[in-house]
Design an enzyme around this catalytic site. Structure first.
Site, PDB file in Angstrom:
ATOM      1  N   SER A 277       0.844  -1.327  -0.110  1.00 29.98           N
ATOM      2  CA  SER A 277       0.030  -0.044  -0.035  1.00 29.98           C
ATOM      3  C   SER A 277       0.854   1.367  -0.021  1.00 29.98           C
ATOM      4  O   SER A 277       2.081   1.271   0.442  1.00 29.98           O
ATOM      5  CB  SER A 277      -0.826   0.035   1.110  1.00 29.98           C
ATOM      6  N   LYS A 283       1.028  -3.162   4.708  1.00 28.50           N
ATOM      7  CA  LYS A 283      -0.011  -3.904   4.035  1.00 28.50           C
ATOM      8  C   LYS A 283       0.943  -5.005   2.852  1.00 28.50           C
ATOM      9  O   LYS A 283       1.803  -4.639   2.298  1.00 28.50           O
ATOM     10  CB  LYS A 283      -0.868  -3.109   3.140  1.00 28.50           C
TER      11      LYS A 283
END
Ligand code: ARG
Length: 467
Positions: A277, A283
């Site tokens: 991300s 992420k």
């Protein structure tokens, strides 16, 4: 006369209107097939004496030059020439002069385009069959490595009964096997030559349709010239088979996405098949699986788009049919790339076997085992079901599981329950005892894997799947 069909026109054409009617921006993908089709056509025209050998040789050599230019990327296409057929013909004129005009004898763009599409799809479907085969091989090897890996089996996304992870992989193997069969069976209906149907009514020239079909490697020819140029059911069938396959992949992808989540933590994908991300540093997203799930939508869309184009279309050719191409190209590309991604993603994913197995130990997925145990001791299954249901309710109130109930408590309910209930309640035993054909029993899964390996082997001897 600039346009190849310009003879009966006096008025000026408008570039923007021509551009609306042109298909060359996308049908240039058919260049190879178009040249191949023309080479066969001209050979047939020479054989039947419609053209002299000299004329046929000139045309053939011109087409060969064009083919070489195509291979080296030198061939240029112009929107002024509307579509791939007129573009190639224009090039042929440039190469060999007026004799090029004889190529279109006894043929129309209507049978020409249909021939190109059949040739293209035949190749694309064969590639899809090979990729599906390779994916199925990976599913079987993942299964083989994981016969003993225990996971919760779900219904309603609620823990239902423990299963072998291999059994789960083999379920997808079954689906993909049928997908592959559907594509293989559809080849029979793709492998038909429309060449020589001409515009719609056949031709006055003494052509030999069977000969040109043979040269192109088609197994049969369309029996009816109107049918041959009007229908696109072979593409619809392809789009429909593709939609079913993508539906299967999207279900698998949805599970992969769930399994990667913090809540499940059943599997981990390699970095190659994940993305990060731009804002959240922690992420690791399963983007590829999400994309395959998402791309399923465009494949369904392509099916519905062509169904709608064809609906109510009068025979024979109508320009609407030009809309058959982009969805077919897009679908072939989407299915092939999705299969390749799936193959790599599943091959390289790692399993958190402990997490999977443990999640079957702190749950009620062994409730059926207890009910079956009581039924085996003579209690009618409905009654056993009721007893266990009440026990589960009591356990949830206490925050314990069936395996935590003491033998005294069990025997207070019914003396039929003995100490062998505890091994019976383990996930491993639950799986082990499911010997019914096609069930999750370890022996059954092993047998299924062996059967599938034979199946894959026999496919290989029929076709060269190995790259
Ligand atoms: N570009 C056209 C198509 O894709 C080729 C056939 C054109 N035939 C015609 N009669 N206008 O459908």
């Amino acid at each position: 006369m600039e346009k190849l069909w310009g003879g009966r026109f006096e008025g000026k054409s408008e570039a923007w209107i021509d551009a609306f009617g042109a298909s060359i921006p996308f049908d240039q993908k058919l260049a190879k097939q178009d040249i191949t089709g023309s080479l066969a056509h001209v050979k047939m025209l020479a054989k039947t004496g419609v053209l002299t050998n000299k004329e046929a040789e000139q045309i053939t050599s011109g087409l060969n030059t064009i083919q070489k230019k195509l291979a080296t990327g030198e061939l240029e296409f112009s929107i002024k020439n509307e579509d791939i057929h007129l573009n190639i013909e224009k090039h042929l004129h440039e190469e060999i002069g007026t004799v090029a005009g004889k190529l279109h004898t006894g043929r129309s763009r209507n049978d020409q385009v249909a021939t190109d599409m059949h040739l293209y799809l035949k190749e694309a479907v064969q590639e899809i069959i090979e990729e599906t085969h390779l994916f199925r091989q990976v599913l079987v090897s993942k299964a083989e490595e994981n016969v003993d890996t225990i996971m919760p089996g779900y219904t309603h996304l609620q823990h239902a009964q423990p299963i072998s992870f291999a059994h789960h992989m083999m379920a997808y193997y079954g689906m993909l096997t049928r997908d592959q069969e559907r594509f293989s069976e559809s080849l029979k209906r793709i492998d038909i030559s429309p060449l020589g149907c001409a515009a719609l009514a056949g031709t006055t020239f003494p052509i030999d349709r069977t000969y040109s079909a043979e040269l192109l490697g088609f197994s049969s020819i369309y029996e009816n010239s109107l049918d041959g140029v009007s229908d696109r059911d072979f593409i619809l069938e392809f789009l429909s088979n593709s939609s079913i396959l993508m539906m299967h992949l999207s279900r698998f992808c949805e599970e992969i996405i769930l399994w990667c989540s913090h809540e499940f933590q059943f599997i981990e994908l390699t970095d190659t098949f994940s993305t990060g991300s731009s804002i959240m540093p922690q992420k690791k997203n399963p983007d590829m699986a999400e994309l395959i799930r998402g791309k399923t939508g465009r494949v369904y869309g392509n099916l519905f788009s062509l169904l709608t184009v064809l609906k109510g279309l009068p025979l024979a050719y109508n320009k609407d049919l030009q809309e058959d191409k982009e969805g077919m190209f897009d679908t072939a590309h989407t299915v092939l790339t999705s299969l390749k991604i799936m193959t790599g993603m599943i091959e390289t994913m790692s399993l958190n076997k402990d997490v999977m197995e443990q999640s079957t130990e702190k749950d009620f997925s062994n409730a059926t085992e207890l009910a079956d145990y009581l039924a085996n001791k003579g209690i009618p299954f409905r009654q056993a079901h009721e007893i266990v249901g009440k026990l589960v309710l009591a356990c949830t109130k206490k925050g314990i599981y069936l395996q935590d109930i003491s033998l005294e408590e069990y025997q207070a309910i019914t003396p039929l329950i003995e100490s062998d209930i505890y091994p019976t309640l383990s996930s491993k035993t639950a799986i082990e005892r499911r010997h019914s054909y096609g069930g999750t029993g370890f022996d059954q899964v092993q047998a299924a894997i062996q059967r599938s390996k034979l199946q894959l082997e026999s496919e290989k001897t029929k076709k060269a799947y190995e790259r």
